[in-house]
Design a protein around this motif. Structure first.
Motif, PDB file in Angstrom:
ATOM      1  N   SER A  70       0.857  -1.187   0.013  1.00 41.46           N
ATOM      2  CA  SER A  70       0.047  -0.050  -0.048  1.00 41.46           C
ATOM      3  C   SER A  70       0.901   1.233  -0.060  1.00 41.46           C
ATOM      4  O   SER A  70       0.553   2.169   0.734  1.00 41.46           O
ATOM      5  CB  SER A  70      -0.908   0.179   1.391  1.00 41.46           C
ATOM      6  N   ARG A 103      -5.478   6.973   0.566  1.00 41.20           N
ATOM      7  CA  ARG A 103      -6.468   5.832   0.382  1.00 41.20           C
ATOM      8  C   ARG A 103      -5.695   4.878  -0.350  1.00 41.20           C
ATOM      9  O   ARG A 103      -4.862   5.015  -1.306  1.00 41.20           O
ATOM     10  CB  ARG A 103      -7.808   6.694  -0.299  1.00 41.20           C
ATOM     11  N   ARG A 104      -6.490   3.698  -0.138  1.00 40.24           N
ATOM     12  CA  ARG A 104      -5.875   2.558  -1.120  1.00 40.24           C
ATOM     13  C   ARG A 104      -6.466   2.682  -2.373  1.00 40.24           C
ATOM     14  O   ARG A 104      -7.742   2.845  -2.332  1.00 40.24           O
ATOM     15  CB  ARG A 104      -6.150   1.240  -0.305  1.00 40.24           C
ATOM     16  N   SER A 149      -8.768   1.859  -5.461  1.00 39.89           N
ATOM     17  CA  SER A 149      -9.935   0.877  -5.667  1.00 39.89           C
ATOM     18  C   SER A 149     -10.361   0.891  -6.973  1.00 39.89           C
ATOM     19  O   SER A 149     -10.181   1.997  -7.590  1.00 39.89           O
ATOM     20  CB  SER A 149     -11.031   0.910  -4.635  1.00 39.89           C
ATOM     21  N   PRO A 150     -11.069  -0.342  -7.484  1.00 41.38           N
ATOM     22  CA  PRO A 150     -11.788   0.058  -8.920  1.00 41.38           C
ATOM     23  C   PRO A 150     -12.721   1.083  -9.203  1.00 41.38           C
ATOM     24  O   PRO A 150     -13.027   1.829 -10.135  1.00 41.38           O
ATOM     25  CB  PRO A 150     -12.374  -1.237  -9.042  1.00 41.38           C
ATOM     26  N   ASP A 193     -11.974   4.283  -8.156  1.00 40.74           N
ATOM     27  CA  ASP A 193     -11.512   5.700  -8.398  1.00 40.74           C
ATOM     28  C   ASP A 193     -10.081   5.474  -9.078  1.00 40.74           C
ATOM     29  O   ASP A 193      -9.397   6.347  -9.021  1.00 40.74           O
ATOM     30  CB  ASP A 193     -11.103   6.269  -6.772  1.00 40.74           C
ATOM     31  N   THR A 194      -9.579   4.274  -9.289  1.00 38.69           N
ATOM     32  CA  THR A 194      -8.342   4.175  -9.914  1.00 38.69           C
ATOM     33  C   THR A 194      -8.176   3.116 -11.233  1.00 38.69           C
ATOM     34  O   THR A 194      -8.977   1.975 -11.116  1.00 38.69           O
ATOM     35  CB  THR A 194      -7.187   3.563  -8.990  1.00 38.69           C
ATOM     36  N   GLU A 233      -8.944  -7.810  -5.787  1.00 42.26           N
ATOM     37  CA  GLU A 233      -9.395  -6.542  -5.265  1.00 42.26           C
ATOM     38  C   GLU A 233     -10.583  -6.169  -6.058  1.00 42.26           C
ATOM     39  O   GLU A 233     -11.088  -4.740  -5.802  1.00 42.26           O
ATOM     40  CB  GLU A 233      -8.303  -5.635  -4.884  1.00 42.26           C
ATOM     41  N   PHE A 279     -10.560  -5.448  -9.269  1.00 36.46           N
ATOM     42  CA  PHE A 279     -10.231  -4.845 -10.688  1.00 36.46           C
ATOM     43  C   PHE A 279     -10.635  -5.737 -11.925  1.00 36.46           C
ATOM     44  O   PHE A 279     -10.113  -6.737 -11.652  1.00 36.46           O
ATOM     45  CB  PHE A 279      -8.878  -4.412 -10.600  1.00 36.46           C
ATOM     46  N   GLU A 296     -10.918  -1.730 -15.330  1.00 35.39           N
ATOM     47  CA  GLU A 296     -10.156  -0.877 -14.770  1.00 35.39           C
ATOM     48  C   GLU A 296      -8.500  -1.045 -15.036  1.00 35.39           C
ATOM     49  O   GLU A 296      -7.731  -0.337 -14.669  1.00 35.39           O
ATOM     50  CB  GLU A 296     -10.193  -0.738 -13.409  1.00 35.39           C
TER      51      GLU A 296
END
Ligand SMILES: Cc1cc2nc3c(=O)[nH]c(=O)nc-3n(C[C@H](O)[C@H](O)[C@H](O)COP(=O)(O)OP(=O)(O)OC[C@H]3O[C@@H](n4cnc5c(N)ncnc54)[C@H](O)[C@@H]3O)c2cc1C
Length: 271
Positions: free
Chosen positions: A216, A224-225, A227-228, A230-231, A252, A254, A264
């Motif tokens: 991380s 934040r870690r 995540s699908p 937001d990334t 996770e 994605f 993603e």
């Protein structure tokens, strides 16, 4: 002129480390087409072009009269198009790379007039952050993306997670570190997998790029870690790294992006 005649000139050849080279090529008398960062061009040389001294003997020799062509991601910005820059690994037993390594400034090479590829930011929503994961020359398309995108004010955040065996194999390290100092929306994390072989102790991260994800490292700087939701994540380089990252990311949530099924995770497989 034959369509296979060399149509470009090498203007610069920088050996980053043994077997790692940055090559700049300029079209001879024609204009480079527009391209999107992340796309690739094709370089070619004839079989009679000499091989560099570091390469293995070639058996069998490729048939005469047919150009040897391979795809290479463009590392230069799509905004400044006075040359195309490539970041190339020498495959000692390979067909084209030993010939590319023998090139010197002023030598001629064939450059495919079309630039193409889907490994771009075009289908990434504007409001998500982007993590660019690479080993070795898998960094090339990201250099083009960053050199193009980070010059604009505002916009999404980018991170590069880069893995190599040794610190001297981390091409573009100084440029990436400088980008990080200059741009609050860029994070650079590098890791090496063979720290015991360093002549001077390496104070940075060790292990594989998958470890950077597990650890991380982005959560520390992004708060934040990823995540699908937001990334988006881009993967390019060693096929084993790509496969490992795909599994880690799938766990996770994605999903791999395709034209038919948006996801993603964007993947460029070099071999
Ligand atoms: C879309 C695309 C973009 C590419 N961009 C790049 C790039 O930016 N930089 C780059 O160095 N290569 C890139 N490649 C790989 C490149 O096209 C060639 O395959 C590579 O340079 C080997 O060519 P060769 O003729 O010397 O080896 P070949 O005689 O074709 O032998 C191929 C074998 O070499 C090995 N190999 C191929 N590429 C690599 C590599 N990068 N590192 C280690 N081993 C390899 C594999 O075992 C492969 O099976 C890209 C490939 C694709 C499909």
């Amino acid at each position: 002129m034959s369509k296979d005649a060399p149509n470009a000139i090498v203007t610069s050849r920088i050996e980053v480390a043994p077997g790692l080279m940055i090559l700049r090529v300029v079209p001879d008398g024609w204009r480079l087409p527009d391209f999107s960062p992340g796309q690739f061009a094709v370089l070619g040389l004839p079989p009679e072009a000499p091989r560099c001294s570091l390469s293995d003997a070639e058996e069998p020799v490729p048939p005469a009269g047919r150009l040897i062509r391979r795809a290479y991601s463009i590392a230069s910005s799509s905004l400044a198009r006075e040359y195309l820059e490539f970041y190339i690994t020498l495959v000692h037993s390979g067909t084209l790379t030993p010939r590319l390594y023998a090139l010197r400034p002023g030598d001629r090479v064939w450059l495919g007039p079309k630039i193409t590829g889907l490994f771009t930011l075009q289908e990434v929503p504007v409001d998500v952050d982007v993590v660019l994961v690479a080993t070795g020359t898998g960094l090339a398309p990201y250099m083009s993306m960053l050199r193009t995108e980070l010059t604009a004010a505002g916009g999404r955040r980018f991170a590069v997670l880069l893995g190599a065996r040794h610190s001297w194999d981390l091409g573009y390290h100084a440029e990436l570190a400088t980008m990080q100092r200059l741009s609050p929306r860029f994070r650079y994390e590098a890791t090496i997998s063979r720290p015991a072989e360093e002549p001077v102790p390496w104070s940075g991260r060790t292990g594989y790029v998958t470890d950077l994800w597990w650890d991380s490292v982005l959560a520390e700087s992004w708060g934040r870690r990823p995540s699908p939701a937001d990334t988006h994540v881009f993967l390019c380089g060693n096929p084993a790294m790509v496969d490992d990252m795909v599994s880690v990311l799938a766990a996770e949530g994605f999903r791999e992006h395709t034209r038919k099924q948006p996801g993603e995770v964007h993947i460029e497989r070099y071999w």
